[in-house]
Every structure is written in structure tokens, then in C-alpha cells.
Design a protein around this motif. Structure first.
Motif, PDB file in Angstrom:
ATOM      1  N   ILE A 172       0.823  -1.210   0.000  1.00 41.42           N
ATOM      2  CA  ILE A 172       0.000   0.000   0.000  1.00 41.42           C
ATOM      3  C   ILE A 172       0.856   1.258   0.000  1.00 41.42           C
ATOM      4  O   ILE A 172       0.579   2.221  -0.729  1.00 41.42           O
ATOM      5  CB  ILE A 172      -0.953  -0.008   1.223  1.00 41.42           C
ATOM      6  N   ARG A 173       1.930   1.282   0.786  1.00 41.72           N
ATOM      7  CA  ARG A 173       2.749   2.483   0.945  1.00 41.72           C
ATOM      8  C   ARG A 173       3.921   2.547  -0.031  1.00 41.72           C
ATOM      9  O   ARG A 173       4.764   3.448   0.068  1.00 41.72           O
ATOM     10  CB  ARG A 173       3.253   2.575   2.392  1.00 41.72           C
ATOM     11  N   ASN A 174       3.966   1.653  -0.980  1.00 41.21           N
ATOM     12  CA  ASN A 174       5.066   1.643  -1.949  1.00 41.21           C
ATOM     13  C   ASN A 174       4.864   2.759  -2.977  1.00 41.21           C
ATOM     14  O   ASN A 174       3.905   2.746  -3.748  1.00 41.21           O
ATOM     15  CB  ASN A 174       5.124   0.285  -2.651  1.00 41.21           C
ATOM     16  N   THR A 175       5.754   3.730  -2.990  1.00 41.75           N
ATOM     17  CA  THR A 175       5.706   4.810  -3.981  1.00 41.75           C
ATOM     18  C   THR A 175       6.917   4.764  -4.917  1.00 41.75           C
ATOM     19  O   THR A 175       7.046   5.602  -5.807  1.00 41.75           O
ATOM     20  CB  THR A 175       5.671   6.185  -3.283  1.00 41.75           C
ATOM     21  N   ARG A 176       7.796   3.785  -4.711  1.00 36.85           N
ATOM     22  CA  ARG A 176       9.032   3.724  -5.496  1.00 36.85           C
ATOM     23  C   ARG A 176       8.837   3.039  -6.841  1.00 36.85           C
ATOM     24  O   ARG A 176       9.400   3.461  -7.842  1.00 36.85           O
ATOM     25  CB  ARG A 176      10.114   2.968  -4.711  1.00 36.85           C
ATOM     26  N   ASP A 177       8.064   1.962  -6.858  1.00 35.64           N
ATOM     27  CA  ASP A 177       7.993   1.117  -8.047  1.00 35.64           C
ATOM     28  C   ASP A 177       6.902   1.589  -8.995  1.00 35.64           C
ATOM     29  O   ASP A 177       5.740   1.737  -8.610  1.00 35.64           O
ATOM     30  CB  ASP A 177       7.752  -0.341  -7.638  1.00 35.64           C
ATOM     31  N   ARG A 178       7.264   1.777 -10.261  1.00 33.36           N
ATOM     32  CA  ARG A 178       6.339   2.301 -11.258  1.00 33.36           C
ATOM     33  C   ARG A 178       5.319   1.249 -11.674  1.00 33.36           C
ATOM     34  O   ARG A 178       4.136   1.540 -11.855  1.00 33.36           O
ATOM     35  CB  ARG A 178       7.131   2.774 -12.477  1.00 33.36           C
ATOM     36  N   ILE A 179       5.772   0.018 -11.867  1.00 33.44           N
ATOM     37  CA  ILE A 179       4.888  -1.085 -12.230  1.00 33.44           C
ATOM     38  C   ILE A 179       4.953  -2.124 -11.122  1.00 33.44           C
ATOM     39  O   ILE A 179       5.998  -2.737 -10.888  1.00 33.44           O
ATOM     40  CB  ILE A 179       5.295  -1.748 -13.571  1.00 33.44           C
ATOM     41  N   MET A 180       3.849  -2.313 -10.413  1.00 31.04           N
ATOM     42  CA  MET A 180       3.798  -3.302  -9.341  1.00 31.04           C
ATOM     43  C   MET A 180       2.856  -4.429  -9.738  1.00 31.04           C
ATOM     44  O   MET A 180       1.700  -4.183 -10.089  1.00 31.04           O
ATOM     45  CB  MET A 180       3.332  -2.665  -8.033  1.00 31.04           C
ATOM     46  N   PRO A 215       2.265   4.808 -14.204  1.00 32.49           N
ATOM     47  CA  PRO A 215       2.422   3.750 -13.202  1.00 32.49           C
ATOM     48  C   PRO A 215       1.205   2.827 -13.195  1.00 32.49           C
ATOM     49  O   PRO A 215       0.090   3.260 -13.497  1.00 32.49           O
ATOM     50  CB  PRO A 215       2.548   4.521 -11.886  1.00 32.49           C
ATOM     51  N   MET A 216       1.446   1.569 -12.854  1.00 34.51           N
ATOM     52  CA  MET A 216       0.367   0.580 -12.865  1.00 34.51           C
ATOM     53  C   MET A 216       0.440  -0.315 -11.637  1.00 34.51           C
ATOM     54  O   MET A 216       1.524  -0.609 -11.120  1.00 34.51           O
ATOM     55  CB  MET A 216       0.450  -0.307 -14.114  1.00 34.51           C
ATOM     56  N   THR A 217      -0.729  -0.757 -11.196  1.00 37.55           N
ATOM     57  CA  THR A 217      -0.843  -1.818 -10.202  1.00 37.55           C
ATOM     58  C   THR A 217      -1.578  -2.962 -10.892  1.00 37.55           C
ATOM     59  O   THR A 217      -2.731  -2.806 -11.295  1.00 37.55           O
ATOM     60  CB  THR A 217      -1.630  -1.356  -8.961  1.00 37.55           C
ATOM     61  N   ILE A 218      -0.893  -4.081 -11.066  1.00 35.26           N
ATOM     62  CA  ILE A 218      -1.433  -5.215 -11.823  1.00 35.26           C
ATOM     63  C   ILE A 218      -1.573  -6.387 -10.859  1.00 35.26           C
ATOM     64  O   ILE A 218      -0.608  -6.762 -10.193  1.00 35.26           O
ATOM     65  CB  ILE A 218      -0.502  -5.586 -12.994  1.00 35.26           C
ATOM     66  N   LEU A 219      -2.763  -6.988 -10.777  1.00 33.83           N
ATOM     67  CA  LEU A 219      -2.977  -8.030  -9.782  1.00 33.83           C
ATOM     68  C   LEU A 219      -3.828  -9.177 -10.316  1.00 33.83           C
ATOM     69  O   LEU A 219      -4.655  -8.987 -11.211  1.00 33.83           O
ATOM     70  CB  LEU A 219      -3.631  -7.441  -8.533  1.00 33.83           C
ATOM     71  N   GLY A 220      -3.605 -10.349  -9.762  1.00 34.14           N
ATOM     72  CA  GLY A 220      -4.390 -11.504 -10.170  1.00 34.14           C
ATOM     73  C   GLY A 220      -3.909 -12.776  -9.515  1.00 34.14           C
ATOM     74  O   GLY A 220      -3.042 -12.771  -8.633  1.00 34.14           O
ATOM     75  N   ASP A 221      -4.480 -13.885  -9.967  1.00 36.42           N
ATOM     76  CA  ASP A 221      -4.193 -15.213  -9.414  1.00 36.42           C
ATOM     77  C   ASP A 221      -4.173 -16.200 -10.570  1.00 36.42           C
ATOM     78  O   ASP A 221      -5.200 -16.447 -11.201  1.00 36.42           O
ATOM     79  CB  ASP A 221      -5.279 -15.585  -8.394  1.00 36.42           C
ATOM     80  N   LYS A 222      -3.009 -16.744 -10.881  1.00 32.80           N
ATOM     81  CA  LYS A 222      -2.897 -17.637 -12.041  1.00 32.80           C
ATOM     82  C   LYS A 222      -3.808 -18.853 -11.912  1.00 32.80           C
ATOM     83  O   LYS A 222      -4.230 -19.422 -12.923  1.00 32.80           O
ATOM     84  CB  LYS A 222      -1.451 -18.072 -12.246  1.00 32.80           C
ATOM     85  N   ALA A 223      -4.145 -19.246 -10.676  1.00 31.39           N
ATOM     86  CA  ALA A 223      -5.025 -20.405 -10.485  1.00 31.39           C
ATOM     87  C   ALA A 223      -6.456 -20.113 -10.921  1.00 31.39           C
ATOM     88  O   ALA A 223      -7.260 -21.030 -11.071  1.00 31.39           O
ATOM     89  CB  ALA A 223      -5.011 -20.845  -9.018  1.00 31.39           C
ATOM     90  N   GLN A 224      -6.794 -18.819 -11.134  1.00 35.41           N
ATOM     91  CA  GLN A 224      -8.148 -18.460 -11.555  1.00 35.41           C
ATOM     92  C   GLN A 224      -8.217 -18.118 -13.052  1.00 35.41           C
ATOM     93  O   GLN A 224      -9.136 -17.448 -13.499  1.00 35.41           O
ATOM     94  CB  GLN A 224      -8.649 -17.273 -10.734  1.00 35.41           C
TER      95      GLN A 224
END
Length: 687
Positions: free
Chosen positions: A207-215, A487-496
Motif C-alpha cells: 500500500i505504501r510503496n511509492t518507489r515502483d512504477r509497475i507493481m 504507473p500501474m498496479t497489476i494483480l491476479g491469481d494464475k489459479a483463476q
């Protein structure tokens, strides 16, 4: 408890006073706005001829309206704080100090007077990280002036509801497991809950990560991926007000129901709502001038479930197919053009001169917009030499003349020709009104259009959230990289993964977005009880899932000879538990199964005297998530959670996609899971 109750009473009294002041200011502001309106309409005809007085009045009115809007927002936030002003407390002794300072942590900052020391700190404030990241003992946090070190002497966790203190727990651990367990054991809701009371250390780091452009967050079902992503957006909005506003954030979400499910989270956290849409909707909007309609991913999934996949989808989403499309555009550079002489009144340019401009001067322009640049250049030459401007009618005639040098500008026709060249079936030759694009062709055509007409980069979006990342193809990610440079926040679950095989997109994302991608795993599941989580894990053979210790009843199984028996069992079981169940779902593989079951359950509810208001149906056009029993498909339930889930499948189906569907169904259940198998055929008919 007396000390805690006394402080709570003091805080609530002070917030109440601020609410009264805000109410008065809002009323005064509304009177001022009304008076400004009256003054304007009474005097606008006599205002100075240059409009300075008019402008000044308009600006004053706008400033007052904006000031009142800010007062309204603050009033709304303080009303929420009257319900629960804070949930945590940290006593912290700074280095070289003797006495601890006390910091109360809540949903927003509260100071009794402007400029005074806050009584409550926003959960996103730097000092609040002490609450989430540390046990009692040595600790530190990053403040604007540098790192602040010291020692946590005590930590408290509170539950306050409707202004009443439910409990105060002193704990020397980050977030007490008993507190978390109680939160997770509560009733399900038709809205995703904010998690500020129970953010875990690993979640707080994201939540507090401001360093990484693509997470990129690869998380198991129930690990809180979506909640963490939304809280991260709230944190970024709080810390970068100058450059990032709510309208600069876009979430690509699976469907409208999911959008509704998460829509309130940011407003709850003190931020404005943000834009949400599916990638398919986004693609259709970009193609609506080329085709009248497009299939979506659910059309393709239904074909997969019916066994109608010919493999062309994966081929057309591949890097190889994309490279072939790019090569085709290079080929069109020569094949698409037929240059001719141009005359604008007495001004002439030869076909050779136009060709030289097209291939040598304006090569940086995309192929289908390049002639516009050539035309503007020549028209500018004419107007400079003659000192005359073309009329609108003459401009239109010249535009038609230059556009006529393209053999065609119809992307539909150009893509169809490419398919034929590659050995695929051409698109049907149809007028615009009859054009409907199959899903496997939507994104290749969009990619072709972007290359031929320009990327159309959306500069208004400064942070992109991509949910369910495992369901996007290589080509779709390439298109996203062309459209969004942010910047992007990319999330998921390969099992789904909703396909015939699992897909781990983290393997190819660095080749698209660059190597400086921050990959984070979230392997701890919080949503499901241990029996449900263990059952779900057994379906995927996953070995890296950590289960939060929350007991619950065993997963039950109901075997039936046909679908009617299954639905009768579900109706009766729901009737027995309806009194203490807020949300429940009956999940199916296909849309037809769900639709047919909904009709049958309506009849069974009427027969058993169950209120019809407790039954709802979600299809791809739905936009609301309701309480009671929801009937839908497994793929439309992704991202949602229910207290009870009835997972209904055909006992004879044992293919990979069905196994993944069973996993998705199971992981939607918070407290109770009933696996229902019968002998229904895949089309929903009884065998």
C-alpha cells in the motif's frame, strides 16, 4: 476501560462541535451563492462592455461553490468519524525523549482547531505505519524530515460502532489475530469492506510503496489483492495531491457488478470515486467507428465450455501474430496508396511531389493519418502564396481528394485481407450496421487500428489498475502499453485463469513493460475458513498457499440424479439458513444453466414460502450485487465473496477448465461451501 471511554467521549464531543460549525458555514455559503446569483441576474446587462466585472463575478461564484463543496466533504467525513473516529493507538517514545507521545489512528485526520496538533491521524499518515509494521519495541517511520526512530511502549486496538466503545485490546503484536479473526468471521456484504483496521505488514508494504512504477501482485484467492490495490490508490491520492486526482485513475475490472461491489471503498477512505470499466468495453469504444458490435470474453468462454474452441483465439493473441500484423502494415505502405495530381484553383502539385512528401517528409505519421499531414502542408502552401483561406466547402472537397489516394481506409476490410493472407477465414463482407466482431478478432483489429491511426495514448490516466491479470493475453498487454504510459498496479491469481490452461503473465510482462517490474506474492488466504481453503487448494494442487487459522464447518457435498433435485436441496437449505445469512450464491458453469436454475428457484421459493426479494440473478449486463441468494455463473462471481456458496457442476465433467471453475466457485465462500454435483448435461438439460 474508563480511560478509553473518557477519551472517546472527548473526541466525539469535539467532532460534534466541528460538525455544528461546518453546518453553519455550509448554510452561510449557500446563502452567499444565492445572493451572488441574484446580483448577477439583476445587474449583468449593466456590467462593463469588456466583461471584466462579469468575469470577476463568475470567478467569485465558482470559488464560493468550490469552498462549499469542500465544507460538504469535510462534513461527510466527520459524520463517518462520529460512528468510529479511530481504531488504533500507538504510544511511541522518540529517540532522546523520556515521555511517550500517543497517536490515535483513524480513517481521517482530526484536529480540534485549524493548525492544532491532531487528536487522530489518518491511517495513511507516515506515523501510522508504526501501527501496521511493528510490535512493541524498537521502531521507526519515514517522515518528511527524515527517518524518525524510537520505541513503541504499547499498542491498542479498538472497535467503536455508532459512537460506542465495543472493546479496547492492548496487544504487542502488529494486528492481533483475534481481532482479524473476528473481522473475517462477520457477515458478508454486498460491498467490499475497507481493511484499514486489519492491514497486515506485508499488505502495508504494498500500500505504501511509492518507489515502483509497475507493481505486479500475484496473490492467491482471498489474500486481499483487490482491497490492497484500492487502499494503495487511496494512499497515493493522499500523498500526491498535486499530480494525482481521482479522475486520473482507471480500474480495468471484470464486469459492472464487480465495479459496483468495489465502488464505495475509496469514498469510504475519504477519496472521490474513480473510473472503472472492463477492457472489453474500452476496446469496443475504440472500435465503434469500425464495427457495430463486438463479442466479449464471456462469449468466448461460453464457447470453450461448450467445446467449441478451434484454437484460433490463442494464435491470434500471440506475439507471432502481432509481429505479422506489424509486418502487414509495412507492406501496406506501398500497396495502399495511389497518388494523383492535385489542383486547388490555380495552385497545382504533381502526384510525384505528393508521393515524396508522403514517403520522405511525414514518415513519422501513422499510415492512415499521414495524408492529413500532407494535405495540411499543401493547403498551408496555397494559403501562404495566395493570402486567401479556403472556405469550408473547398476544404471538404480537398479532403475528399486527398483521402481518395488511399485504396481504402476501412480497418475492417484491411484486417479481413490480412486474415486471408495468413490462411484464416476472411471476415464476412457486411455493411457497418451488420458488422459484429468475434472475440478472437477484437484485439488484433484494435492493434491494427492503433498502428495505422496512432496509439491514441490516454494522457489523462496517471495510474492504471489491472485486475484479474491472468485473463489478459500478450496482445492485450501490448495494447495497454501503447495506450497508457503511467504507473500501474497489476494483480491476479494464475489459479483463476479462465481458459483451458493456467497462465502466469509475470513471465512475459517484463518484455512489455520493462525489467524494472516489482513482483510481489500474496500467498496467505484470509477469506475462506480452513476447511474451505484446504478444499480449494486440493483442486489446484497448489503448495504455496498459507491458510489463516479460522475454523469453520466442513465442506459438504450433495449428490443428485438431476438438476431439479439439486435445486430443491438448495432452496430448502437456504430457507433453513436465511435468517443468519446475508449473502449466498448458487454458481454454475454456463449462462444457460444459471438462467434456467433462476427460473426454477423462483418457482421453488414461491412453493416454500420464501420471499422472492431474497432471490436475484446476475448476468453480464447486471450492475448491482444484492443480498439474499444470488444465481450466476462462476466467471461473473470472480472477485465477489459470499457467506455461503452452492457450487453446482455436472458430475461427468472433469476437464481442466471445469476444475478451474470449481476452484473459483469454492474460493468465493467465506463460511459455508456446499459442492453440488448432478447428472445435468452441460447445456443445462437433465440427462
Amino acid at each position: 476501560m474508563e480511560e478509553h471511554q473518557k477519551f472517546l467521549d472527548t473526541v466525539l464531543a469535539l467532532i460534534g462541535q466541528q460538525l455544528d460549525k461546518l453546518k453553519s458555514r455550509i448554510a452561510e455559503g449557500e446563502k452567499e451563492i444565492e445572493a451572488m446569483h441574484e446580483y448577477y441576474w439583476e445587474n449583468y446587462t449593466e456590467m462593463d462592455e469588456y466583461g471584466y466585472e462579469n468575469f470577476d463575478n463568475q470567478q467569485a461564484l465558482l470559488n464560493q461553490i468550490n469552498a462549499n463543496a469542500r465544507q460538504h466533504n469535510m462534513h461527510s467525513r466527520y459524520k463517518k468519524m462520529m460512528d468510529s473516529p479511530y481504531f488504533g493507538r500507538v504510544d511511541f517514545i522518540y529517540e532522546d525523549e523520556d515521555e511517550p507521545e500517543t497517536f490515535y489512528i483513524g480513517i481521517g485526520t482530526f484536529s480540534p482547531e485549524k493548525g492544532s496538533v491532531p487528536l487522530i491521524y489518518d491511517w495513511r499518515a507516515p506515523v501510522s505505519s508504526l501501527f501496521y509494521d511493528y510490535d512493541s519495541g524498537e521502531a521507526s517511520y519515514e517522515a518528511p524530515g527524515g527517518q524518525m526512530r524510537g520505541e513503541i511502549t504499547s499498542k491498542w486496538q479498538y472497535k467503536i460502532r455508532r459512537g460506542k466503545l465495543v472493546y479496547a485490546v492492548e496487544s504487542d503484536v502488529k494486528i492481533d489475530d483475534d481481532v482479524l479473526r473476528e473481522e473475517l468471521s462477520g457477515c458478508g456484504d454486498t460491498k467490499l469492506k475497507n481493511i484499514i483496521r486489519t492491514i497486515q505488514k506485508e499488505q502495508n508494504e504494498i500500500i505504501r510503496n511509492t518507489r515502483d512504477r509497475i507493481m505486479v501482485i500475484q496473490g492467491v484467492a482471498g489474500s486481499g489483492k483487490t482491497s490492497v490495490a484500492l487502499h494503495r490508490i487511496a494512499y497515493l491520492l493522499y500523498h500526491d495531491r498535486k499530480n494525482l486526482r481521482s479522475e486520473n485513475v482507471l480500474i480495468l475490472s471484470p464486469n459492472s457488478v464487480f465495479s459496483d461491489y468495489i465502488s464505495h471503498v475509496l469514498p469510504e477512505l475519504g477519496e472521490e470515486p474513480i473510473r472503472e470499466m472492463s477492457l472489453d468495453t474500452f476496446a469496443y469504444r475504440r472500435l465503434k467507428d469500425t464495427v457495430n458490435d463486438c463479442e466479449d470474453r464471456y462469449d468466448r468462454l461460453e464457447r470453450l465450455l461448450a467445446g467449441g474452441d478451434d484454437g484460433s483465439f490463442q494464435e491470434k493473441q500471440s506475439r507471432e501474430f502481432m509481429d505479422s500484423l506489424y509486418g502487414y502494415v509495412m507492406q501496406l505502405e506501398a500497396e495502399l496508396m495511389d497518388f494523383s495530381n492535385v489542383s486547388i484553383k490555380s495552385f497545382h502539385r504533381s502526384a510525384q511531389e505528393i508521393q515524396t512528401l508522403f514517403y520522405e517528409k511525414f514518415t513519422e505519421y501513422p499510415l492512415l493519418t499521414r495524408m492529413d499531414a500532407v494535405r495540411e502542408y499543401i493547403v498551408d502552401e496555397y494559403e501562404t502564396l495566395t493570402g486567401k483561406e479556403l472556405s469550408q466547402e473547398e476544404s471538404d472537397r480537398v479532403r475528399i481528394l486527398f483521402d481518395g489516394m488511399y485504396e481504402t481506409k476501412d480497418i475492417y476490410i484491411l484486417y479481413s485481407r490480412f486474415l486471408e493472407e495468413q490462411g484464416y477465414t476472411a471476415l464476412p463482407h457486411r455493411r457497418y450496421e451488420q458488422r459484429k466482431l468475434s472475440y478472437e478478432d477484437v484485439y488484433p483489429m484494435l492493434y491494427l487500428k492503433l498502428i495505422l491511426t496512432g496509439s491514441g495514448r490516454d494522457t489523462s490516466i496517471r495510474h492504471l489498475v489491472i485486475d484479474e491479470m491472468q485473463d489478459y493475453t500478450y496482445l492485450q498487454y501490448e495494447i495497454l502499453s501503447m495506450l497508457f504510459d503511467c504507473p500501474m498496479t497489476i494483480l491476479g491469481d494464475k489459479a483463476q485463469t479462465m481458459d483451458t490452461a493456467l497462465q502466469d503473465v509475470t513471465k512475459f510482462l517484463p518484455s512489455i513493460f520493462g525489467k524494472n517490474i516489482r513482483k510481489i506474492g500474496m500467498n496467505k488466504s484470509y477469506r475462506n475458513t480452513q476447511p474451505i481453503a484446504a478444499y480449494a487448494a486440493s483442486l489446484t494442487k497448489a503448495e504455496d498457499i498459507e491458510l489463516f487459522a479460522r475454523d469453520g464447518e466442513a465442506v459438504s457435498c450433495n449428490m443428485a440424479s438431476d438438476r431439479r433435485d439439486t435445486l430443491e436441496f438448495i432452496a430448502e437449505d437456504f430457507r433453513q439458513h436465511a435468517g443468519n445469512t446475508e449473502t449466498a450464491a448458487v454458481l454454475f458453469l454456463t449462462e444457460k444453466e444459471a438462467k434456467d436454475a433462476y427460473k426454477t428457484l423462483k418457482e421453488l421459493f414461491a412453493q416454500q414460502g420464501i420471499s422472492g426479494e431474497l432471490l436475484s440473478y446476475i448476468d453480464r449486463d447486471s450492475s448491482r450485487f444484492c443480498t439474499g441468494l444470488t444465481v450466476t455463473t462462476f466467471y461473473l462471481a470472480k472477485g465477489l465473496e459470499f457467506e455461503t456458496v452452492y457450487a453446482v457442476t455436472d458430475a461427468k465433467r472433469r476437464d481442466t477448465l471445469t476444475t478451474q471453475a470449481r476452484y473459483i466457485m469454492a474460493t468465493r465462500a467465506m463460511h459455508r461451501l456446499c459442492v453440488c454435483e448432478d447428472s445435468a448435461m452441460p447445456d443445462g438439460k437433465d440427462s
